[in-house]
Structures are given as C-alpha cells and as structure tokens.
Design an enzyme around this catalytic site. Structure first.
Site, PDB file in Angstrom:
ATOM      1  N   SER A  42       0.424  -1.561   0.073  1.00 24.92           N
ATOM      2  CA  SER A  42       0.284  -0.366  -0.074  1.00 24.92           C
ATOM      3  C   SER A  42       1.746   1.262   0.186  1.00 24.92           C
ATOM      4  O   SER A  42       1.677   1.542  -0.947  1.00 24.92           O
ATOM      5  CB  SER A  42      -0.640   0.169   0.991  1.00 24.92           C
ATOM      6  OG  SER A  42      -1.297   1.413   1.600  1.00 24.92           O
TER       7      SER A  42
ATOM      8  N   TYR B  47      -4.596   9.270  -6.096  1.00 21.05           N
ATOM      9  CA  TYR B  47      -3.788   7.819  -5.769  1.00 21.05           C
ATOM     10  C   TYR B  47      -4.303   6.966  -4.362  1.00 21.05           C
ATOM     11  O   TYR B  47      -4.349   6.176  -3.722  1.00 21.05           O
ATOM     12  CB  TYR B  47      -2.124   8.329  -5.376  1.00 21.05           C
ATOM     13  CG  TYR B  47      -1.767   7.466  -5.016  1.00 21.05           C
ATOM     14  CD1 TYR B  47      -0.672   6.235  -5.614  1.00 21.05           C
ATOM     15  CD2 TYR B  47      -0.845   8.025  -3.803  1.00 21.05           C
ATOM     16  CE1 TYR B  47      -0.126   5.038  -4.768  1.00 21.05           C
ATOM     17  CE2 TYR B  47       0.195   6.311  -3.306  1.00 21.05           C
ATOM     18  CZ  TYR B  47       0.457   6.022  -4.067  1.00 21.05           C
ATOM     19  OH  TYR B  47       1.523   4.711  -3.012  1.00 21.05           O
TER      20      TYR B  47
ATOM     21  N   LYS C 198      -5.591   3.362  -2.434  1.00 23.43           N
ATOM     22  CA  LYS C 198      -4.611   2.787  -1.790  1.00 23.43           C
ATOM     23  C   LYS C 198      -5.571   2.294   0.076  1.00 23.43           C
ATOM     24  O   LYS C 198      -5.762   1.354   0.040  1.00 23.43           O
ATOM     25  CB  LYS C 198      -3.860   3.234  -1.366  1.00 23.43           C
ATOM     26  CG  LYS C 198      -2.697   3.505  -2.463  1.00 23.43           C
ATOM     27  CD  LYS C 198      -2.064   2.080  -2.385  1.00 23.43           C
ATOM     28  CE  LYS C 198      -0.793   1.909  -3.515  1.00 23.43           C
ATOM     29  NZ  LYS C 198      -0.193   0.483  -4.073  1.00 23.43           N
TER      30      LYS C 198
HETATM   31  P1  NAP Z   1       8.344   1.952  -9.370  1.00 25.54           P
HETATM   32  O1  NAP Z   1       9.423   1.610  -9.347  1.00 25.54           O
HETATM   33  O2  NAP Z   1       7.936   2.742 -10.045  1.00 25.54           O
HETATM   34  O3  NAP Z   1       7.517   0.181  -9.508  1.00 25.54           O
HETATM   35  C1  NAP Z   1       6.512   0.245 -10.102  1.00 25.54           C
HETATM   36  C2  NAP Z   1       6.014  -1.306 -10.872  1.00 25.54           C
HETATM   37  O4  NAP Z   1       5.194  -1.817 -10.823  1.00 25.54           O
HETATM   38  C3  NAP Z   1       7.130  -1.418 -11.703  1.00 25.54           C
HETATM   39  O5  NAP Z   1       7.844  -2.263 -11.886  1.00 25.54           O
HETATM   40  C4  NAP Z   1       6.128  -1.464 -13.323  1.00 25.54           C
HETATM   41  O6  NAP Z   1       6.434  -1.643 -14.205  1.00 25.54           O
HETATM   42  C5  NAP Z   1       5.184  -1.707 -12.466  1.00 25.54           C
HETATM   43  N1  NAP Z   1       3.784  -1.724 -13.098  1.00 25.54           N
HETATM   44  C6  NAP Z   1       2.853  -0.709 -13.480  1.00 25.54           C
HETATM   45  N2  NAP Z   1       1.750  -1.394 -13.915  1.00 25.54           N
HETATM   46  C7  NAP Z   1       1.478  -2.436 -14.194  1.00 25.54           C
HETATM   47  C8  NAP Z   1       1.263  -3.025 -14.484  1.00 25.54           C
HETATM   48  N3  NAP Z   1      -0.187  -3.583 -15.127  1.00 25.54           N
HETATM   49  N4  NAP Z   1       1.007  -4.528 -14.310  1.00 25.54           N
HETATM   50  C9  NAP Z   1       1.978  -4.667 -13.932  1.00 25.54           C
HETATM   51  N5  NAP Z   1       3.636  -4.389 -13.038  1.00 25.54           N
HETATM   52  C10 NAP Z   1       2.635  -2.878 -13.293  1.00 25.54           C
HETATM   53  O7  NAP Z   1       7.990   2.424  -7.542  1.00 25.54           O
HETATM   54  P2  NAP Z   1       8.085   1.415  -6.508  1.00 25.54           P
HETATM   55  O8  NAP Z   1       8.445   2.875  -5.704  1.00 25.54           O
HETATM   56  O9  NAP Z   1       9.131   0.874  -6.074  1.00 25.54           O
HETATM   57  O10 NAP Z   1       6.256   0.914  -6.188  1.00 25.54           O
HETATM   58  C11 NAP Z   1       6.294  -0.261  -5.560  1.00 25.54           C
HETATM   59  C12 NAP Z   1       5.309   0.322  -4.878  1.00 25.54           C
HETATM   60  O11 NAP Z   1       5.592   0.677  -4.179  1.00 25.54           O
HETATM   61  C13 NAP Z   1       3.771   0.732  -5.915  1.00 25.54           C
HETATM   62  O12 NAP Z   1       2.217  -0.280  -5.050  1.00 25.54           O
HETATM   63  C14 NAP Z   1       3.624   2.263  -5.232  1.00 25.54           C
HETATM   64  O13 NAP Z   1       1.987   2.372  -4.813  1.00 25.54           O
HETATM   65  C15 NAP Z   1       3.890   2.051  -3.741  1.00 25.54           C
HETATM   66  N6  NAP Z   1       4.453   2.827  -2.800  1.00 25.54           N
HETATM   67  C16 NAP Z   1       6.220   3.537  -3.608  1.00 25.54           C
HETATM   68  C17 NAP Z   1       6.534   4.353  -2.641  1.00 25.54           C
HETATM   69  C18 NAP Z   1       7.434   5.219  -3.373  1.00 25.54           C
HETATM   70  O14 NAP Z   1       7.510   6.642  -2.759  1.00 25.54           O
HETATM   71  N7  NAP Z   1       8.226   4.938  -3.818  1.00 25.54           N
HETATM   72  C19 NAP Z   1       6.271   5.319  -1.293  1.00 25.54           C
HETATM   73  C20 NAP Z   1       4.456   4.302  -0.826  1.00 25.54           C
HETATM   74  C21 NAP Z   1       3.873   3.029  -2.285  1.00 25.54           C
HETATM   75  P3  NAP Z   1       6.629  -0.963 -15.496  1.00 25.54           P
HETATM   76  O15 NAP Z   1       8.010  -1.005 -15.608  1.00 25.54           O
HETATM   77  O16 NAP Z   1       5.796  -1.655 -16.488  1.00 25.54           O
HETATM   78  O17 NAP Z   1       6.200   0.127 -14.992  1.00 25.54           O
END
Ligand code: NAP
Length: 278
Positions: free
Chosen positions: A132, A146, A150
């Site tokens: 989340s 967003y 979540k």
């Molecule tokens: P990230 O580096 O952008 O990774 C997101 C991943 O989700 C990428 O591998 C992306 O693939 C994939 N994705 C997006 N749409 C998809 C789909 N339709 N089917 C399969 N994969 C898909 O960002 P992250 O920070 O690691 O995010 C991972 C999780 O953490 C997310 O749920 C995000 O909401 C959560 N989160 C992130 C933060 C932050 O600040 N970084 C904070 C709180 C929560 P592609 O490369 O193909 O786009």
C-alpha cells in the site's frame, strides 16, 4: 524444500529489490513484470525465475502462476507490489485516468490474488502481501486519487484477512513512506502531464509543491531497504499483524491519525498541508 514467492512489478523499485532480497535468503523467486526486457536489475541466481505478468491482463496472471508452480512446485507467498501514483488535482483528472489508477492498484491486486487463492487453499497455507502506502492510511493533498486507490486496497485487505484466516492464509499490508530511489516519482511526473490545468488551483498547487519539496527532505535515505525488510518480515513472522509502516518519514502523521481525536488530527495535518494556503 525452499519456499517460493511470486512478486508483481519487479522491473524496478521495491519489486526488483525484494526479488533480489528473497533470492539471497534462499527463496525461490517468481519475478514478474509486464515487459520482461526490463529484467536488468537481478543478480545471477538459479532460484530466480523471470516471467511476464501484467496485472491488467488476467490471462498473463494465470500463465505466470502456472509457470511458477511448474518451475518450483508450489507458491507460498504473493507480493502484490505493482502500482503507480496518479498525483494532481482531482478535478483535473479524467474518468479514464482514475479508472486506470484503480485498474492497476486495486483490481490488479484483486485479480492476482483471486487467481492464486485456489492454490493457497489447496495447500492450506499462504501469505498475501499488499504493498500500500502511507497514502493508504491518510489522505494527502494532490493525491486524492492515489490515496483512494490505496485506501481501497487496505479496506479490501482488512476484510479479506478475516475470510482467509479461517483457511490458514494470512494477509499483510506494507505502508511505505516516500522512497525517491525507486521509479515511482518519474512515473508520477509522466502521469501528471496528462492532467488538465485549472487556473483557480494554481496558488494551491504552488504552495503544495513547496510543502512536498520540504517533505521530500524527510524521506528515509534507506527507504527501499526498510520496505524490502518489512515485506520479508511480513512473509516470515507468522503472526497476526496486518499493517507494517517501515519508514520514519510518515510516522508523525500516522501516529496522529491513529492516536488523536478527529479534530486534533485535522488541526495537525492542516498545519502541515493547508496552512500555507490560508
Ligand atoms: P516503481 O519503481 O515505479 O515500480 C512500480 C512497478 O509496478 C514497476 O515494476 C511497474 O512496471 C509496475 N507496474 C505498473 N503497472 C503495472 C501493470 N499494469 N502490471 C504489472 N506491473 C505494473 O515504483 P515503486 O516505488 O517500487 O512502487 C512499488 C509499489 O510501492 C507501488 O504499489 C507503489 O504505489 C508503492 N509505493 C511507493 C512509494 C514510493 O515513494 N516509491 C511510496 C509508497 C508506496 P513497469 O516498469 O512496466 O511500469
């Protein structure tokens, strides 16, 4: 026999780091992503199997699960990590953009979970870990869409936990704060360019932009490591805990949300989020 984890969204960020971490711990890892040509961040590992899974494509979900079971015999843990943030003013976002946000962050996680549950029921065990956000616990300005996705993920997880506990299957929720070192912020920037600008909001946007810039300074330097450790902990701790909030940056707001009166909480967050606009 080594345990097996299936992780969605492993092309970058938390997903890629979690895949490496589980593999280093001796787990079998089914590292899934929608475009397998992006599978560049993995250390060589014989117990890491890369396969295609787009959370918006139910056929690819089933194929990835089937291929993972064929490769390793069993799946013990699912990490629903794939997701992105649509940030901006609610009124600026099209219905389609909002539907896309829910298609990935909510319905995607639901579809992968629905597809794996027969396997978990058959084994009478399993852990579903939903990634989340702090924005799944509190609403942030410019993140209403967003946050709503979540919040939906968390409400679903909380209810599902009771249903699955009776079958020996656990549900866990991870709430990261800001993690600038993943691909998340780049994607936020890309998504936001599609939003229409409504001039009435410009003063608010300018102030809120400054507020986010100062908040970014409080992001944990080691956020990715903390989040990945929390995912691993939730997969292995075998307890009844639902939520894990591993980064320090959002603790003051989460504590206020969970321990203050409604009025005190709103006064506190107004002082952070909106005072500059009044
Ligand atoms: P990230 O580096 O952008 O990774 C997101 C991943 O989700 C990428 O591998 C992306 O693939 C994939 N994705 C997006 N749409 C998809 C789909 N339709 N089917 C399969 N994969 C898909 O960002 P992250 O920070 O690691 O995010 C991972 C999780 O953490 C997310 O749920 C995000 O909401 C959560 N989160 C992130 C933060 C932050 O600040 N970084 C904070 C709180 C929560 P592609 O490369 O193909 O786009």
């Amino acid at each position: 026999m080594n345990k097996t984890v299936l992780i969605t969204g492993t092309s970058s960020g938390f997903g890629a780091s979690a895949a490496n971490y589980f593999a280093e711990k001796g787990w079998n890892v089914i590292a899934t992503m929608r475009d397998t040509s992006k599978a560049t961040g993995f250390k060589n590992s014989t117990n890491l199997f890369i396969t295609k899974l787009d959370v918006e494509d139910t056929a690819s979900i089933q194929s990835a699960i089937d291929a993972g079971i064929e490769r390793f015999g069993k799946i013990d843990v699912l990490v629903n990590n794939a997701g992105y943030g649509l940030f901006g003013i609610f009124e600026s976002a099209s219905r389609e953009a909002i539907q896309n946000q829910f298609a990935v962050n909510v319905f995607g996680a639901m579809d992968v979970t629905r597809a794996i549950l027969p396997h978990f029921r058959e084994n009478k065990s399993g852990v579903v870990i939903n990634v989340s956000s702090g924005a799944g616990a509190i609403g942030f300005p410019m993140a209403s869409i967003y946050s709503s996705s979540k919040f939906a993920l968390e409400g679903w997880s909380e209810g599902l936990r009771y249903e699955l506990a009776s079958l020996g299957i656990k549900v866990k929720v991870i709430e990261p704060g800001g993690a600038p070192k993943t691909g998340f912020l780049n994607r936020v920037g890309g998504e936001s360019t599609g939003l229409q600008l409504i001039s009435d909001y410009v003063p608010f946007l300018e102030q809120t932009g400054k507020m986010f810039q100062s908040m970014a300074l409080t992001s944990d330097e080691d956020a990715v490591e903390k989040v990945v450790s929390a995912i691993y902990e939730s997969a292995t701790d075998d307890n009844a805990r639902l939520r894990y909030s591993p980064t320090q940056d959002i603790q003051p707001i989460l504590n206020a949300r969970r321990s203050s009166s409604e009025e005190a909480y709103q006064q506190f967050t107004d002082s952070i989020f909106t005072q500059a606009n009044n």
